[in-house]
Write a protein that holds these residues in place. Structure first.
Motif, PDB file in Angstrom:
ATOM      1  N   PHE B  91       0.842  -1.196   0.000  1.00  0.00           N
ATOM      2  CA  PHE B  91       0.000   0.000   0.000  1.00  0.00           C
ATOM      3  C   PHE B  91       0.880   1.250   0.000  1.00  0.00           C
ATOM      4  N   ARG B  92       1.996   1.211   0.756  1.00  0.00           N
ATOM      5  CA  ARG B  92       2.892   2.363   0.813  1.00  0.00           C
ATOM      6  C   ARG B  92       3.586   2.581  -0.536  1.00  0.00           C
ATOM      7  N   GLU B  93       4.129   1.513  -1.068  1.00  0.00           N
ATOM      8  CA  GLU B  93       4.871   1.595  -2.329  1.00  0.00           C
ATOM      9  C   GLU B  93       3.997   2.078  -3.483  1.00  0.00           C
ATOM     10  N   ASN B  94       2.743   1.617  -3.510  1.00  0.00           N
ATOM     11  CA  ASN B  94       1.856   1.924  -4.643  1.00  0.00           C
ATOM     12  C   ASN B  94       0.954   3.121  -4.374  1.00  0.00           C
ATOM     13  N   HIS B  95       1.193   3.793  -3.252  1.00  0.00           N
ATOM     14  CA  HIS B  95       0.338   4.912  -2.847  1.00  0.00           C
ATOM     15  C   HIS B  95      -1.133   4.493  -2.898  1.00  0.00           C
ATOM     16  N   GLY B  96      -1.448   3.399  -2.211  1.00  0.00           N
ATOM     17  CA  GLY B  96      -2.806   2.868  -2.207  1.00  0.00           C
ATOM     18  C   GLY B  96      -3.706   3.581  -1.208  1.00  0.00           C
ATOM     19  N   LEU B  97      -3.450   4.840  -0.968  1.00  0.00           N
ATOM     20  CA  LEU B  97      -4.273   5.595  -0.031  1.00  0.00           C
ATOM     21  C   LEU B  97      -4.111   7.076  -0.294  1.00  0.00           C
ATOM     22  N   GLN B  98      -5.121   7.851   0.135  1.00  0.00           N
ATOM     23  CA  GLN B  98      -4.923   9.302   0.142  1.00  0.00           C
ATOM     24  C   GLN B  98      -5.148   9.816   1.561  1.00  0.00           C
ATOM     25  N   CYS B  99      -6.402   9.881   2.009  1.00  0.00           N
ATOM     26  CA  CYS B  99      -6.589  10.387   3.372  1.00  0.00           C
ATOM     27  C   CYS B  99      -6.249   9.313   4.403  1.00  0.00           C
ATOM     28  N   THR B 137      -9.425   7.475  -3.503  1.00  0.00           N
ATOM     29  CA  THR B 137      -8.466   6.990  -4.497  1.00  0.00           C
ATOM     30  C   THR B 137      -9.076   6.547  -5.812  1.00  0.00           C
ATOM     31  N   GLY B 138     -10.371   6.239  -5.819  1.00  0.00           N
ATOM     32  CA  GLY B 138     -10.923   5.604  -7.008  1.00  0.00           C
ATOM     33  C   GLY B 138     -10.486   4.154  -7.111  1.00  0.00           C
ATOM     34  N   TYR B 139      -9.878   3.637  -6.062  1.00  0.00           N
ATOM     35  CA  TYR B 139      -9.523   2.210  -5.903  1.00  0.00           C
ATOM     36  C   TYR B 139      -8.341   1.755  -6.771  1.00  0.00           C
ATOM     37  N   HIS B 140      -7.955   2.553  -7.773  1.00  0.00           N
ATOM     38  CA  HIS B 140      -6.970   2.084  -8.749  1.00  0.00           C
ATOM     39  C   HIS B 140      -5.688   1.604  -8.056  1.00  0.00           C
ATOM     40  N   ASN B 141      -5.120   2.470  -7.209  1.00  0.00           N
ATOM     41  CA  ASN B 141      -3.853   2.113  -6.572  1.00  0.00           C
ATOM     42  C   ASN B 141      -4.024   1.081  -5.465  1.00  0.00           C
ATOM     43  N   ILE B 142      -5.223   0.983  -4.928  1.00  0.00           N
ATOM     44  CA  ILE B 142      -5.482  -0.059  -3.928  1.00  0.00           C
ATOM     45  C   ILE B 142      -5.404  -1.420  -4.608  1.00  0.00           C
ATOM     46  N   VAL B 143      -6.038  -1.527  -5.766  1.00  0.00           N
ATOM     47  CA  VAL B 143      -6.005  -2.786  -6.520  1.00  0.00           C
ATOM     48  C   VAL B 143      -4.562  -3.122  -6.894  1.00  0.00           C
ATOM     49  N   LYS B 144      -3.818  -2.085  -7.342  1.00  0.00           N
ATOM     50  CA  LYS B 144      -2.421  -2.292  -7.719  1.00  0.00           C
ATOM     51  C   LYS B 144      -1.601  -2.781  -6.518  1.00  0.00           C
ATOM     52  N   ALA B 145      -1.857  -2.179  -5.354  1.00  0.00           N
ATOM     53  CA  ALA B 145      -1.127  -2.565  -4.138  1.00  0.00           C
ATOM     54  C   ALA B 145      -1.379  -4.039  -3.806  1.00  0.00           C
ATOM     55  N   ILE B 146      -2.633  -4.459  -3.934  1.00  0.00           N
ATOM     56  CA  ILE B 146      -2.958  -5.849  -3.589  1.00  0.00           C
ATOM     57  C   ILE B 146      -2.308  -6.808  -4.588  1.00  0.00           C
ATOM     58  N   GLN B 147      -2.265  -6.402  -5.842  1.00  0.00           N
ATOM     59  CA  GLN B 147      -1.574  -7.241  -6.849  1.00  0.00           C
ATOM     60  C   GLN B 147      -0.079  -7.339  -6.531  1.00  0.00           C
TER      61      GLN B 147
END
Lengths: 270, 155
Positions: B91-99, B137-147
């Motif tokens: 999550f940190r590496e892929n910026h899977g979060l904003q607030c 986030t629109g979930y995009h980076n969250i999905v990327k983080a999980i991958q």
């Protein structure tokens, strides 16, 4: 319990939101009887010519259970009940006891001819699901009774079912209309049994005998589609509300039923 | 008041709670584990997801007394010896979060997903996150983080 002062708690997925003053609208009762430690009430087992689904069986339990193809409608509905964590906690029987007109589990269970098992100090009894749910958030359960299981009669290996839900978006949404269809075929490939139920179009989900009659005895092919029409929706009494108008619901119900038949035809072809 | 005992993040804890106390309140108020968030109070948002006996649940949809005797893992229990869990790292590496408000629940849900399905495709990830709402986030980076986490946890 017999004096009705306790709320029976299982998965709690309807209870807690209502308690927070959210969607349920009913004031939370003060006394809660948590039955989740009764392991014997959880699980799915064969019992003669039916399957018994214990009262604490969750939607996730159902999704992970190996079940015959005619349970497809119920499994499709299970995936529509909230997200994964809600499916991990919420129970099928809780969905019935809460008796929302938009309960996702009810149309598939009506199509499966489910019976509800109730127990009290006076003994056990079984009611057809259609006689158990009486109206909007009303059931035939007496205050001294506990729902202990569902019983689903077994069908032939050829029986198939499907479930369709129309909502304003794909996920986490209260249904505008939903439909469950179950068919069984005879040796000639004709429809020997059709069971059709529609939800969110009356105070409770209802079977549609006229649609069933239009399908039964017919060859199982695309000619069934035009046989489903608006005039067969009679028991339904849809309302105008924030999610849709009554006219829209009637139109959508016919569309979903036809799509359901199409889905069953393509299952058979696959 | 009823007394409850459970194991939280490997530590045995007990406490006296009112019967109506939610598990999330017990975690936040009695144990000061405020990493588990409350976003909606109506079992919809998923900010409060924790693991109870290995399965992800919404801790606002459970009473503390119902978790009596259970093994509970919260977001605070994921990092080991000062090392982030691979999911947190991803999550940190892929910026899977904003607030960051939904992040504890997102991470706990995602960890449960990989326990059950170590190799999910994008559609399976998005379907699994149905019960976790993110407004930034629109979930995009969250999905990327999980991958990313799925790949790193395999290797």
């Amino acid at each position: 319990m017999a004096d009705g002062s306790y709320t029976v708690l299982a998965g709690g997925t309807d209870f807690y939101p209502a308690r927070a003053g959210g969607l349920g609208g009913r004031p939370p009762e003060s006394k809660v009887l948590d039955i989740t430690a009764l392991e014997g009430l959880r699980g799915i087992a064969e019992e003669g010519d039916s399957l018994r689904i214990g009262a604490l069986t969750t939607w996730s339990d159902l999704l992970h259970a190996p079940l015959p193809p005619y349970f497809a409608a119920l499994k499709l509905a299970a995936r529509e009940v909230g997200g994964v964590q809600i499916q991990n906690a919420g129970t099928l029987c809780g969905n019935l006891c809460n008796a929302s007109p938009a309960a996702d589990g009810v149309p598939p269970l009506l199509a499966l001819d489910a019976e509800v098992e109730l127990a009290s100090q006076a003994g056990a009894r079984r009611l057809a699901l259609d006689d158990f749910i009486l109206g909007n958030r009303q059931t035939a359960k007496r205050p001294d009774e506990l729902v202990t299981a569902l019983h689903i009669p077994k069908l032939s290996a050829r029986a198939r079912s499907t479930f369709l839900k129309l909502g304003a978006r794909k996920y986490l949404v209260i249904s505008i209309v939903m439909a469950a269809l179950l068919i069984d075929l005879d040796d000639k490939g004709n429809v020997s049994k059709a069971r059709v139920a529609v939800g969110s179009c009356a105070a409770r989900a209802l079977r549609l005998p006229a649609v069933e009659a239009a399908l039964e005895g017919r060859p199982f092919d695309e000619d069934l589609l035009p046989r489903i029409g608006d005039e067969q929706l009679d028991p339904l009494t849809p309302i105008d509300d924030i999610r849709g108008t009554a006219d829209y619901r009637r139109e959508a119900a016919v569309a979903l039923l036809r799509r359901g038949v199409e889905a069953l035809l393509s299952q058979e072809a696959a | 008041m009823p007394s409850v005992s459970m194991t939280v993040n490997g530590r045995a804890v007990t406490g006296d709670v009112e019967g109506r106390t939610l598990l999330v309140q017990f975690l936040r108020e009695n144990l000061s584990l405020t990493g588990t968030h409350v976003g909606c109070d109506t079992s919809q948002c998923g900010a409060c997801v924790v693991h109870v006996n290995g399965e992800s649940v919404k801790s606002c949809t459970m009473l503390a007394v119902q978790a009596d005797g259970a093994e509970v893992t919260t977001i605070e229990g994921l990092a080991k010896d000062g090392e982030l869990h691979p999911m947190q790292e991803a999550f940190r590496e892929n910026h899977g979060l904003q607030c960051g408000f939904c992040t504890p629940g997102m991470v706990m849900s995602a960890v449960d997903l990989l326990q059950k399905n170590p190799n999910p495709d994008e559609g399976e990830i998005r379907e699994w996150l149905e019960g976790n709402i993110c407004r930034c986030t629109g979930y995009h980076n969250i999905v990327k983080a999980i991958q990313t986490a799925a790949a790193s946890m395999k290797g």
